[in-house]
Design an enzyme around this catalytic site. Structure first.
Site, PDB file in Angstrom:
ATOM      1  N   ASP A  13       0.859  -1.179   0.000  1.00  0.00           N
ATOM      2  CA  ASP A  13       0.000   0.000   0.000  1.00  0.00           C
ATOM      3  C   ASP A  13       0.905   1.243   0.000  1.00  0.00           C
ATOM      4  OD1 ASP A  13      -2.365   1.642   0.583  1.00  0.00           O
ATOM      5  OD2 ASP A  13      -1.577   1.776   2.621  1.00  0.00           O
ATOM      6  N   ASP A  15      -0.205   5.226   0.857  1.00  0.00           N
ATOM      7  CA  ASP A  15      -0.427   6.214   1.925  1.00  0.00           C
ATOM      8  C   ASP A  15      -0.478   5.563   3.306  1.00  0.00           C
ATOM      9  OD1 ASP A  15      -0.600   7.916  -0.183  1.00  0.00           O
ATOM     10  OD2 ASP A  15      -2.593   8.687   0.273  1.00  0.00           O
ATOM     11  N   ASP A 214      -1.673  -0.616   5.987  1.00  0.00           N
ATOM     12  CA  ASP A 214      -1.951   0.015   7.289  1.00  0.00           C
ATOM     13  C   ASP A 214      -3.441   0.212   7.558  1.00  0.00           C
ATOM     14  OD1 ASP A 214      -2.301   2.110   5.360  1.00  0.00           O
ATOM     15  OD2 ASP A 214      -2.247   3.533   7.015  1.00  0.00           O
TER      16      ASP A 214
END
Ligand SMILES: [Mg+2]
Length: 271
Positions: A13, A15, A214
């Site tokens: 991922d 961001d 996250d």
């Protein structure tokens, strides 16, 4: 402990994971990225961003030419060397951006849901929302198979909106900052599995997969991996994986790119 000599694929991922949530910095992960590049280990970026925006970021990270997963899995940019693939250079899964936009206009007219899409505003507004430069913000609008929006209505109305989308074959996904509407049959995990199969055919052996994320929306991707690093995030709910998934999980102490490097170091170094 994992070896860098294994047939590895790294899915990550952006961001809040490889990039800092606020500054978009990735320097803490730079040494690891250089090491993986030296070893010819593909690092496949995986995000809700558009392919145009991700190709720009991919270049900054020194990962140009590798595949990437854009728009939450609705778009896959193939490896620049896979020119014989029938979909080269880009796979698009499910409903197009124009088709989804038409559905949203209809729902908005019919039920007066309150939301603002990236198509409703200009580049300078998106630059304000995201902290990006206007030039980069223009790339965030080049959606091919999803629509990004800010929700401006109540939670109850959101549930109703999501239900109506589902009835029409679409899904409503919460990303880091925005919401995304895409085909119900698309997802980061489906896109990742497609790429794993392509590599397996090329390498003639099963890739060993590592995923890093996250947010709650990374869970399906991480569950499809052999090893998962859950980078400490901003989201209070955190990342919950299905208890029956076979993935080996490490949760980091640090956030963003510091957590990224912490997780990679842990996976590849004896505890
Ligand atoms: Mg994230």
């Amino acid at each position: 402990m994992l070896s860098l000599d294994a047939p590895l694929l790294i899915f990550t991922d952006l961001d809040g994971t490889l990039l800092d949530s606020y500054t978009y910095d990735w320097q803490p992960a730079a040494d690891w990225l250089a090491r993986l590049r030296e070893k010819n280990i593909p690092v496949i970026l995986c995000s809700s961003k558009t392919a145009a925006e991700m190709l720009h970021i991919q270049k900054l990270l020194g990962l140009q030419g590798l595949p990437l997963i854009a728009e939450n899995g609705a778009v896959v940019e193939l490896d620049s060397r896979w020119q014989t693939h029938p979909d080269f250079p880009r796979q698009i899964f499910g409903a197009s951006h124009a088709e989804i936009s038409a559905v949203l206009s209809k729902l908005r007219a019919r039920s007066a849901f309150k939301f603002t899409t990236f198509d409703d505003v200009d580049e300078s507004t998106i630059a304000e929302w995201t902290g990006l430069s206007p030039a980069q913000a223009s790339l965030t609008r080049l959606h091919e198979a999803s629509v990004t929006l800010i929700w401006r209505d109540s939670d109850e109305r959101m549930a109703e909106f999501a239900r109506q989308l589902n009835d029409l074959g679409l899904q409503f996904v919460h990303g880091a900052r925005f919401w995304h509407v895409l085909d119900i049959t698309s997802g980061k995990n489906y896109a990742a599995n497609g790429l794993i199969d392509l590599y397996q055919r090329q390498w003639k052996r099963r890739p060993v997969t590592v995923g890093l994320g996250d947010g709650p929306n990374d869970a399906p991707l991480l569950e499809a991996m052999d090893y998962a690093v859950i980078v400490k995030g901003l989201n209070r709910e955190g990342v919950v994986l299905r208890s029956d998934s076979a993935v080996q999980v490490y949760r980091t102490q640090h956030k963003g790119p510091e957590g990224w490097q912490e997780g990679m170091t842990r996976l590849f170094t004896a505890p």
